[in-house]
Write an enzyme that holds these catalytic residues in place. Structure first.
Site, PDB file in Angstrom:
ATOM      1  N   GLY A 199       0.782  -1.233   0.000  1.00  0.00           N
ATOM      2  CA  GLY A 199       0.000   0.000   0.000  1.00  0.00           C
ATOM      3  C   GLY A 199       0.809   1.276   0.000  1.00  0.00           C
ATOM      4  N   THR A 255       1.918   3.092  -2.488  1.00  0.00           N
ATOM      5  CA  THR A 255       1.414   4.072  -3.448  1.00  0.00           C
ATOM      6  C   THR A 255       0.133   4.725  -2.946  1.00  0.00           C
ATOM      7  OG1 THR A 255       2.418   2.889  -5.311  1.00  0.00           O
ATOM      8  CG2 THR A 255       0.593   4.388  -5.824  1.00  0.00           C
ATOM      9  N   LYS A 302       8.955   8.997  -8.223  1.00  0.00           N
ATOM     10  CA  LYS A 302       9.168   7.544  -8.237  1.00  0.00           C
ATOM     11  C   LYS A 302      10.524   7.298  -8.890  1.00  0.00           C
ATOM     12  CE  LYS A 302       7.765   3.203  -7.721  1.00  0.00           C
ATOM     13  NZ  LYS A 302       7.330   2.614  -6.441  1.00  0.00           N
ATOM     14  N   ASP A 351       3.216   4.153 -10.680  1.00  0.00           N
ATOM     15  CA  ASP A 351       2.796   4.542  -9.338  1.00  0.00           C
ATOM     16  C   ASP A 351       2.647   6.051  -9.194  1.00  0.00           C
ATOM     17  OD1 ASP A 351       2.832   1.877  -8.668  1.00  0.00           O
ATOM     18  OD2 ASP A 351       4.784   1.948  -7.682  1.00  0.00           O
ATOM     19  N   GLU A 381       8.648   8.008  -3.370  1.00  0.00           N
ATOM     20  CA  GLU A 381       8.153   6.653  -3.101  1.00  0.00           C
ATOM     21  C   GLU A 381       9.141   5.601  -3.587  1.00  0.00           C
ATOM     22  OE1 GLU A 381       4.840   3.383  -4.347  1.00  0.00           O
ATOM     23  OE2 GLU A 381       4.499   5.446  -4.995  1.00  0.00           O
ATOM     24  N   GLY A 382       9.630   4.797  -2.666  1.00  0.00           N
ATOM     25  CA  GLY A 382      10.587   3.755  -3.004  1.00  0.00           C
ATOM     26  C   GLY A 382       9.941   2.556  -3.674  1.00  0.00           C
ATOM     27  N   GLY A 399       9.496  -1.531  -3.130  1.00  0.00           N
ATOM     28  CA  GLY A 399       9.660  -2.580  -2.140  1.00  0.00           C
ATOM     29  C   GLY A 399      10.040  -2.018  -0.784  1.00  0.00           C
ATOM     30  N   PRO A 437      -7.738   2.409   4.808  1.00  0.00           N
ATOM     31  CA  PRO A 437      -8.591   1.228   4.680  1.00  0.00           C
ATOM     32  C   PRO A 437      -8.281   0.418   3.433  1.00  0.00           C
ATOM     33  CG  PRO A 437      -9.828   3.232   4.202  1.00  0.00           C
ATOM     34  CD  PRO A 437      -8.499   3.663   4.723  1.00  0.00           C
TER      35      PRO A 437
END
Length: 228
Positions: A14, A16, A35, A48, A108-109, A111, A199
């Site tokens: 989750g 992303t 990214k 992503d 955002e990496g 993994g 959620p």
């Protein structure tokens, strides 16, 4: 918090969607999502960063540094494709350039924190060190997450990096006993605050609905209004 690095305890947890939620919760700011390495997608397929922009809104600038076709760790995927890997200094330079034109840059990496970007073994942690940016850890909800999250935050501390906190990336609508207990236990195990829980299925919401609800999933430290 001009630059925030988003990593995870694993893949497909989750990251992303959490990145999109942070971007959406900060709708009053100029936000960029970076990214560094997108793997497992062909040219032209939305990645992503594009997904974050779709969910979070027009105030988000989406940037992707490199794309490798096979769904592997960035270093492995680059080597197999015969392409140049992404280096930490390139990630840092791109983030710092975006920082000059945006209020918030989300990196955002791919993994987990120590997934390799090249054959020398450099990782997202190296990029975070070069930018002196805090790191947000995205974790699973259920059984096993306490150990994985503790290992990730310990790795950050060992490298002298600041961990802003933990967000559960996909909280079931009907959590089992482990997931319910982990909400209380994650801050203890990780040594950092729990800053939210997104959620399960949030990424399938209509973008307008996603944007209107994102703040309720995140603590004020991330631009939201969620309280323990």
């Amino acid at each position: 918090m001009t630059i925030l690095v988003v990593t995870g305890t694993d893949t497909e947890i989750g990251k992303t969607i959490v990145t999109a939620a942070v971007a959406a919760a900060n709708h009053g700011l100029r936000v960029a999502v970076l990214k560094p390495a997108q793997t497992g997608l062909a040219p032209g397929e939305p990645g992503d960063a594009a997904e974050v922009a779709r969910l979070a809104g027009k105030h988000v600038t989406a940037v992707e540094l490199a794309r490798f076709p096979e769904p592997l760790a960035p270093g492995t995927a680059a080597r197999r494709a015969g392409l140049a890997p992404v280096r930490p200094f390139e990630i840092a330079e791109a983030a710092q350039k975006l920082e000059t034109e945006h209020d918030l840059v989300l990196v955002e990496g791919a993994g987990g924190l120590l997934v390799r970007f090249d054959d020398e073994g450099t990782t997202l942690a190296d990029a975070a060190r070069l930018t002196a940016a805090p790191v947000l850890v995205v974790a699973r909800a259920g059984l096993g997450t306490l150990n994985a999250t503790a290992l990730t935050t310990e790795a950050l501390r060992t490298r002298g990096l600041v961990c802003r906190g933990v967000v559960v990336g996909s909280m079931p609508a009907e959590p089992d006993l482990a997931a319910r207990c982990n909400i209380d236990d994650l801050p203890v195990a990780s040594g950092v605050p729990l800053l939210g829980a997104v959620p399960a299925g949030a990424g399938a919401l209509e973008p307008g609905d996603f944007r209107s609800r994102a703040s309720s999933w995140l603590a004020p430290e991330l631009g939201g209004n969620r309280h323990p």
